[in-house]
Design an enzyme around this catalytic site. Structure first.
Site, PDB file in Angstrom:
ATOM      1  CG  PHE A  36      16.031  17.648 -11.245  1.00 50.28           C
ATOM      2  CD1 PHE A  36      15.784  18.012  -9.927  1.00 50.28           C
ATOM      3  CD2 PHE A  36      16.716  18.541 -12.057  1.00 50.28           C
ATOM      4  CE1 PHE A  36      16.196  19.249  -9.430  1.00 50.28           C
ATOM      5  CE2 PHE A  36      17.135  19.783 -11.568  1.00 50.28           C
ATOM      6  CZ  PHE A  36      16.871  20.132 -10.250  1.00 50.28           C
ATOM      7  CB  THR A  55      10.490   8.253 -10.346  1.00 52.02           C
ATOM      8  OG1 THR A  55       9.844   7.345  -9.453  1.00 52.02           O
ATOM      9  CG2 THR A  55      11.979   8.319 -10.036  1.00 52.02           C
ATOM     10  CE  LYS A 109      -0.190  10.585  -8.380  1.00 55.23           C
ATOM     11  NZ  LYS A 109      -0.936  11.352  -9.376  1.00 55.23           N
ATOM     12  CD  GLU A 128       0.503  16.159   3.478  1.00 48.98           C
ATOM     13  OE1 GLU A 128       0.592  16.025   4.694  1.00 48.98           O
ATOM     14  OE2 GLU A 128      -0.589  16.031   2.865  1.00 48.98           O
ATOM     15  CB  VAL A 156      -3.759  12.455  -1.192  1.00 53.09           C
ATOM     16  CG1 VAL A 156      -5.237  12.833  -1.298  1.00 53.09           C
ATOM     17  CG2 VAL A 156      -3.589  10.947  -1.338  1.00 53.09           C
ATOM     18  N   GLY A 171      -1.972  22.061 -18.439  1.00 50.95           N
ATOM     19  CA  GLY A 171      -0.981  21.218 -17.751  1.00 50.95           C
ATOM     20  C   GLY A 171      -1.527  20.496 -16.533  1.00 50.95           C
ATOM     21  CD  GLU A 231      -1.204  12.083 -13.455  1.00 53.92           C
ATOM     22  OE1 GLU A 231      -0.230  11.322 -13.494  1.00 53.92           O
ATOM     23  OE2 GLU A 231      -1.317  12.973 -12.610  1.00 53.92           O
ATOM     24  CE  LYS A 277      -4.019  12.191  -6.728  1.00 52.70           C
ATOM     25  NZ  LYS A 277      -4.418  13.207  -7.699  1.00 52.70           N
ATOM     26  N   GLY A 336       0.903  20.657  -9.229  1.00 53.01           N
ATOM     27  CA  GLY A 336       1.731  21.832  -9.512  1.00 53.01           C
ATOM     28  C   GLY A 336       3.139  21.646  -8.977  1.00 53.01           C
TER      29      GLY A 336
HETATM   30  N1  HSE Z   1      -3.470  14.752 -12.952  1.00 52.16           N
HETATM   31  C1  HSE Z   1      -3.671  14.948 -11.539  1.00 52.16           C
HETATM   32  C2  HSE Z   1      -4.884  15.872 -11.384  1.00 52.16           C
HETATM   33  C3  HSE Z   1      -2.432  15.549 -10.931  1.00 52.16           C
HETATM   34  O1  HSE Z   1      -5.462  16.286 -12.396  1.00 52.16           O
HETATM   35  O2  HSE Z   1      -5.282  16.140 -10.269  1.00 52.16           O
HETATM   36  C4  HSE Z   1      -2.156  15.192  -9.526  1.00 52.16           C
HETATM   37  O3  HSE Z   1      -2.130  13.809  -9.253  1.00 52.16           O
END
Ligand code: HSE
Length: 349
Positions: free
Chosen positions: A11, A99, A128, A152, A155, A209, A212, A227, A324
């Site tokens: 969450f 998670t 992923k 979905e 990626v 933001g 990762e 990915k 996002g």
């Molecule tokens: N840290 C990843 C990015 C987020 O910058 O695209 C999505 O996996």
């Protein structure tokens, strides 16, 4: 029609994103798509773990965590639950597994997915790790138990990749997929082309933001690698393992390289490529210089994009957000509707 019992495991940002979408689009889902639901459980080690067979009021749950309360304190359901108990005893129809990604072990996602699918619980995930590391096993397990597995959001977040492939590109023979699948690195390369230093651009990406929790996964190409493996194994039917895919991130790209490329009318992009060669699926993650004739040349900033090369359409490029809260929540919503449509077609709903 009987509502689906949904369980949300995880969450954080994305878990809250799908909860917000479920709360605000509930009647649209019911009226336009015949999809009704109740969220019977939420399990997150930090935000709290509760169970309520009548349905957790989602807005109240969101308000509680926004106010820094644990879910147990908000009196919205029974305490004393955890993710595995929710999957085993929560009477779930669909698990939303959200998670955090662990690209080394795939855990705790793999355990959650194995546990759910083996009980015939359908799964929608944005994690992923399990799909990159154990797709074939999980797909076969799902099939053997009559469960649906959707991912979905792994990626390009909610920008449709697998829905586009499954429906819009059905029967097209896809020879290759190329993509910009990591927003952080594309943002850094774009800002460097505008004159910024690497360190400065990385800081900005973190502040916004995009990166990762540990930005190494972004800048060393590991997020893009996950990915690439997912795209190769799902779309091209490969058997790629992450350790076998040549992977280079963007840490070696100097400002001078970026300037030199610009002078030649080119841009550096961290490109993911998956393709078939002599009957085998290959993949690669590497920074490449592209010129204006390349379909991904114009993709700047944090935006992601993916180009499919097929026999019937030539190139088809999809462009959109790659991360996002609501954007990735949207992917889960599409997965829920796709599971629902599939079950209706099967006549089990
Ligand atoms: N840290 C990843 C990015 C987020 O910058 O695209 C999505 O996996």
């Amino acid at each position: 029609m009987k509502p689906y019992n949904l369980g949300i495991v995880g969450f954080g940002t994305v878990g809250q994103g799908i909860a917000r979408l479920l709360a605000t689009k509930q009647s649209q889902l019911q009226v336009n798509h015949g999809f009704s639901f109740r969220v019977v459980g939420i399990a997150d080690p930090v935000k709290g773990m509760i169970y309520n067979p009548n349905g957790i009021p989602l807005q109240a749950a969101l308000d509680a965590v926004t106010n820094g309360q644990r879910l147990e304190e908000a009196d919205l359901g029974e305490p004393g639950w955890d993710s595995l108990k929710l999957i085993r005893e929560g009477n779930l129809d669909i698990l939303l597994e959200i998670t955090p990604t662990n690209l080394r072990t795939g855990e705790p996602g793999i355990t959650h997915l194995r546990e759910a699918l083996s009980q015939g619980i359908h799964v929608a995930t944005t994690n992923k790790g399990p799909i990159a590391l154990a797709y074939a096993e999980l797909r076969d397990l799902a099939e053997s138990r009559g469960a649906e597995l959707r991912f979905e959001g792994t990626v390009l977040s909610g920008t449709p990749v697998f829905n586009l492939w499954r429906y819009g590109l059905a029967c097209a023979d896809i020879q290759e997929v190329q993509g910009i699948v990591n927003g952080t690195t594309n943002y850094i390369l774009t800002r460097m082309a505008e004159g910024m230093d690497y360190e400065e651009a990385l800081k900005e990406a973190q502040a916004k933001g995009y990166a990762e929790t540990d930005p190494t996964a972004d800048v060393e190409g590991l997020d893009a690698l996950a990915k690439a493996v997912i795209l190769g194994n799902v779309i091209l039917g490969g058997q790629l393992r992450p350790e076998e895919v040549p992977t280079r991130g963007i840490t070696d790209i100097q400002k001078a390289d970026v300037e030199e490329a610009l002078a030649q009318g080119q841009k550096w992009k961290l490109l993911v490529r998956v393709w078939r060669e002599q009957g085998k699926v290959q993949a690669q993650v590497a920074p490449q210089k592209v010129d204006a004739s390349h379909p991904l040349y114009g993709i700047d900033g944090v935006t992601n994009a993916l180009t499919f090369y097929s026999d019937t359409l030539g190139t088809t490029t999809i462009v959109g957000p790659g991360a996002g809260s609501l954007e990735t929540g949207h992917a889960l919503l599409m997965d829920l509707l796709d599971i629902h449509r599939t079950l209706r077609q099967r006549g089990t709903r």
